[in-house]
Write a protein that holds these residues in place. Structure first.
Motif, PDB file in Angstrom:
ATOM      1  N   GLY A  24      24.629 -11.433 -17.812  1.00 15.09           N
ATOM      2  CA  GLY A  24      25.074 -12.318 -16.751  1.00 15.09           C
ATOM      3  C   GLY A  24      26.442 -12.931 -16.972  1.00 15.09           C
ATOM      4  O   GLY A  24      26.850 -13.816 -16.225  1.00 15.09           O
ATOM      5  N   ALA A  25      27.189 -12.471 -17.973  1.00 18.79           N
ATOM      6  CA  ALA A  25      28.485 -13.059 -18.309  1.00 18.79           C
ATOM      7  C   ALA A  25      29.464 -13.014 -17.137  1.00 18.79           C
ATOM      8  O   ALA A  25      30.220 -13.952 -16.926  1.00 18.79           O
ATOM      9  N   ASN A  26      29.450 -11.944 -16.379  1.00 19.79           N
ATOM     10  CA  ASN A  26      30.317 -11.832 -15.207  1.00 19.79           C
ATOM     11  C   ASN A  26      29.474 -12.180 -13.983  1.00 19.79           C
ATOM     12  O   ASN A  26      28.956 -11.312 -13.309  1.00 19.79           O
ATOM     13  N   ARG A  27      29.341 -13.462 -13.711  1.00 25.29           N
ATOM     14  CA  ARG A  27      28.410 -13.943 -12.689  1.00 25.29           C
ATOM     15  C   ARG A  27      28.992 -14.003 -11.282  1.00 25.29           C
ATOM     16  O   ARG A  27      28.323 -14.463 -10.366  1.00 25.29           O
ATOM     17  N   ALA A  28      30.193 -13.527 -11.076  1.00 27.48           N
ATOM     18  CA  ALA A  28      30.849 -13.671  -9.775  1.00 27.48           C
ATOM     19  C   ALA A  28      30.003 -13.138  -8.626  1.00 27.48           C
ATOM     20  O   ALA A  28      29.888 -13.786  -7.592  1.00 27.48           O
ATOM     21  N   ASN A  29      29.401 -11.980  -8.765  1.00 24.74           N
ATOM     22  CA  ASN A  29      28.624 -11.375  -7.679  1.00 24.74           C
ATOM     23  C   ASN A  29      27.125 -11.417  -7.917  1.00 24.74           C
ATOM     24  O   ASN A  29      26.356 -10.992  -7.072  1.00 24.74           O
ATOM     25  N   ILE A  30      26.697 -11.886  -9.086  1.00 30.78           N
ATOM     26  CA  ILE A  30      25.269 -11.894  -9.423  1.00 30.78           C
ATOM     27  C   ILE A  30      24.592 -13.088  -8.763  1.00 30.78           C
ATOM     28  O   ILE A  30      24.994 -14.230  -8.949  1.00 30.78           O
ATOM     29  N   GLY A  31      23.547 -12.797  -7.983  1.00 35.98           N
ATOM     30  CA  GLY A  31      22.759 -13.860  -7.366  1.00 35.98           C
ATOM     31  C   GLY A  31      21.399 -14.005  -8.004  1.00 35.98           C
ATOM     32  O   GLY A  31      20.705 -14.986  -7.785  1.00 35.98           O
ATOM     33  N   ALA A  32      21.004 -12.998  -8.815  1.00 40.61           N
ATOM     34  CA  ALA A  32      19.691 -13.036  -9.456  1.00 40.61           C
ATOM     35  C   ALA A  32      19.729 -12.272 -10.773  1.00 40.61           C
ATOM     36  O   ALA A  32      20.341 -11.212 -10.873  1.00 40.61           O
ATOM     37  N   LEU A  33      19.075 -12.833 -11.739  1.00 44.15           N
ATOM     38  CA  LEU A  33      18.911 -12.214 -13.047  1.00 44.15           C
ATOM     39  C   LEU A  33      17.424 -12.280 -13.365  1.00 44.15           C
ATOM     40  O   LEU A  33      16.865 -13.377 -13.480  1.00 44.15           O
ATOM     41  N   VAL A  34      16.768 -11.125 -13.428  1.00 40.65           N
ATOM     42  CA  VAL A  34      15.326 -11.069 -13.677  1.00 40.65           C
ATOM     43  C   VAL A  34      15.098 -10.382 -15.004  1.00 40.65           C
ATOM     44  O   VAL A  34      15.670  -9.324 -15.284  1.00 40.65           O
ATOM     45  N   SER A  35      14.239 -10.986 -15.822  1.00 42.38           N
ATOM     46  CA  SER A  35      13.918 -10.355 -17.108  1.00 42.38           C
ATOM     47  C   SER A  35      12.414 -10.232 -17.282  1.00 42.38           C
ATOM     48  O   SER A  35      11.640 -11.043 -16.775  1.00 42.38           O
ATOM     49  N   PHE A  36      12.046  -9.182 -17.994  1.00 41.54           N
ATOM     50  CA  PHE A  36      10.661  -8.956 -18.382  1.00 41.54           C
ATOM     51  C   PHE A  36      10.661  -8.735 -19.882  1.00 41.54           C
ATOM     52  O   PHE A  36      11.443  -7.937 -20.399  1.00 41.54           O
ATOM     53  N   THR A  37       9.777  -9.444 -20.570  1.00 36.37           N
ATOM     54  CA  THR A  37       9.611  -9.261 -22.001  1.00 36.37           C
ATOM     55  C   THR A  37       8.179  -8.845 -22.269  1.00 36.37           C
ATOM     56  O   THR A  37       7.243  -9.549 -21.870  1.00 36.37           O
ATOM     57  N   GLY A  38       8.010  -7.703 -22.914  1.00 37.69           N
ATOM     58  CA  GLY A  38       6.687  -7.236 -23.310  1.00 37.69           C
ATOM     59  C   GLY A  38       6.418  -7.644 -24.743  1.00 37.69           C
ATOM     60  O   GLY A  38       7.262  -7.442 -25.625  1.00 37.69           O
ATOM     61  N   LEU A  39       5.264  -8.244 -24.970  1.00 35.36           N
ATOM     62  CA  LEU A  39       4.871  -8.726 -26.292  1.00 35.36           C
ATOM     63  C   LEU A  39       3.691  -7.924 -26.823  1.00 35.36           C
ATOM     64  O   LEU A  39       2.903  -7.378 -26.055  1.00 35.36           O
ATOM     65  N   CYS A  40       3.531  -7.929 -28.126  1.00 34.68           N
ATOM     66  CA  CYS A  40       2.377  -7.288 -28.767  1.00 34.68           C
ATOM     67  C   CYS A  40       1.176  -8.239 -28.659  1.00 34.68           C
ATOM     68  O   CYS A  40       1.238  -9.376 -29.118  1.00 34.68           O
ATOM     69  N   ARG A  41       0.102  -7.763 -28.028  1.00 36.60           N
ATOM     70  CA  ARG A  41      -1.140  -8.553 -27.914  1.00 36.60           C
ATOM     71  C   ARG A  41      -1.935  -8.461 -29.217  1.00 36.60           C
ATOM     72  O   ARG A  41      -1.827  -7.487 -29.953  1.00 36.60           O
ATOM     73  N   ASP A  42      -2.803  -9.434 -29.439  1.00 32.06           N
ATOM     74  CA  ASP A  42      -3.628  -9.395 -30.657  1.00 32.06           C
ATOM     75  C   ASP A  42      -4.980  -8.720 -30.432  1.00 32.06           C
ATOM     76  O   ASP A  42      -5.771  -8.595 -31.350  1.00 32.06           O
ATOM     77  N   GLU A  43      -5.224  -8.281 -29.187  1.00 35.10           N
ATOM     78  CA  GLU A  43      -6.467  -7.572 -28.848  1.00 35.10           C
ATOM     79  C   GLU A  43      -7.692  -8.338 -29.343  1.00 35.10           C
ATOM     80  O   GLU A  43      -8.493  -7.842 -30.120  1.00 35.10           O
ATOM     81  N   ASN A  44      -7.799  -9.587 -28.872  1.00 37.58           N
ATOM     82  CA  ASN A  44      -8.933 -10.468 -29.204  1.00 37.58           C
ATOM     83  C   ASN A  44      -9.078 -10.714 -30.704  1.00 37.58           C
ATOM     84  O   ASN A  44     -10.181 -10.784 -31.230  1.00 37.58           O
ATOM     85  N   GLY A  45      -7.940 -10.822 -31.384  1.00 43.73           N
ATOM     86  CA  GLY A  45      -7.950 -11.122 -32.813  1.00 43.73           C
ATOM     87  C   GLY A  45      -8.233  -9.931 -33.712  1.00 43.73           C
ATOM     88  O   GLY A  45      -8.343 -10.098 -34.929  1.00 43.73           O
ATOM     89  N   GLN A  46      -8.326  -8.748 -33.162  1.00 44.23           N
ATOM     90  CA  GLN A  46      -8.649  -7.559 -33.951  1.00 44.23           C
ATOM     91  C   GLN A  46      -7.430  -6.799 -34.466  1.00 44.23           C
ATOM     92  O   GLN A  46      -7.540  -6.022 -35.397  1.00 44.23           O
ATOM     93  N   LEU A  47      -6.259  -7.030 -33.864  1.00 40.41           N
ATOM     94  CA  LEU A  47      -5.084  -6.216 -34.178  1.00 40.41           C
ATOM     95  C   LEU A  47      -4.264  -6.809 -35.310  1.00 40.41           C
ATOM     96  O   LEU A  47      -3.871  -7.974 -35.270  1.00 40.41           O
ATOM     97  N   GLU A  48      -3.995  -6.006 -36.311  1.00 37.58           N
ATOM     98  CA  GLU A  48      -3.096  -6.377 -37.402  1.00 37.58           C
ATOM     99  C   GLU A  48      -1.651  -6.103 -36.998  1.00 37.58           C
ATOM    100  O   GLU A  48      -0.766  -6.913 -37.208  1.00 37.58           O
ATOM    101  N   ALA A  49      -1.420  -4.910 -36.434  1.00 34.00           N
ATOM    102  CA  ALA A  49      -0.065  -4.530 -36.008  1.00 34.00           C
ATOM    103  C   ALA A  49      -0.141  -3.333 -35.078  1.00 34.00           C
ATOM    104  O   ALA A  49      -1.126  -2.581 -35.082  1.00 34.00           O
TER     105      ALA A  49
END
Length: 153
Positions: A24-49
């Motif tokens: 977004g550094a060059n914001r002159a024409n940008i009206g929207a910046l949308v981000s999605f971040t995917g995280l690692c779930r713990d699968e109900n406490g069962q997942l180590e990695a």
């Protein structure tokens, strides 16, 4: 000149705010910046990695193809996609997509489009390592991922 997306495949974590600021550094024409971040779930406490592998070169090429399609289709002004590989623990970042556009709907659609195709078409493989020492084997794409992708066709 066509816009080149910023595509990175890396083992290192990323900083979401830094990546949003960079795009977004060059914001002159940008009206929207949308981000999605995917995280690692713990699968109900069962997942180590979660172990993520990719095909170097091919992964970057496929994500670039997907990103360029999104840029053209939604008129994006910028797009960043970062995907990690290696051993990722619950709560850690896996993937980031940031889309910049003149209007919010284009930014939302662009980010969603990239994620839906990334989940099904990018050459990544994942294996779940469980806390009890077991593994789930290589995880296949879910039906919900395939269904989400189909809405764009």
């Amino acid at each position: 000149m066509p816009l080149a997306p910023d595509i990175r495949i890396q083992a290192e974590d990323f900083d979401i705010a830094t990546e949003q600021d960079r795009l977004g550094a060059n914001r002159a024409n940008i009206g929207a910046l949308v981000s999605f971040t995917g995280l690692c779930r713990d699968e109900n406490g069962q997942l180590e990695a979660l172990e993520l592998e990719h095909y170097p070169g091919m992964a970057e090429s496929e994500i670039t193809r997907i990103a360029k399609t999104a840029i053209d289709r939604f008129g994006l002004l910028g797009l960043t996609a970062i995907h990690r590989y290696g051993r990722i623990r619950p709560g850690e970042n896996i993937v980031l997509v940031v889309a910049a556009a003149k209007h919010r709907q284009a930014a939302f659609d662009g980010a969603a489009f990239v994620m839906d195709f990334l989940k099904t078409d990018a050459p990544f493989w994942k294996k779940e390592h469980l806390k009890d020492g077991g593994e789930t084997g290589w995880v296949e794409a879910r039906e919900t991922d395939l269904s989400a992708r189909s809405k764009w066709q």
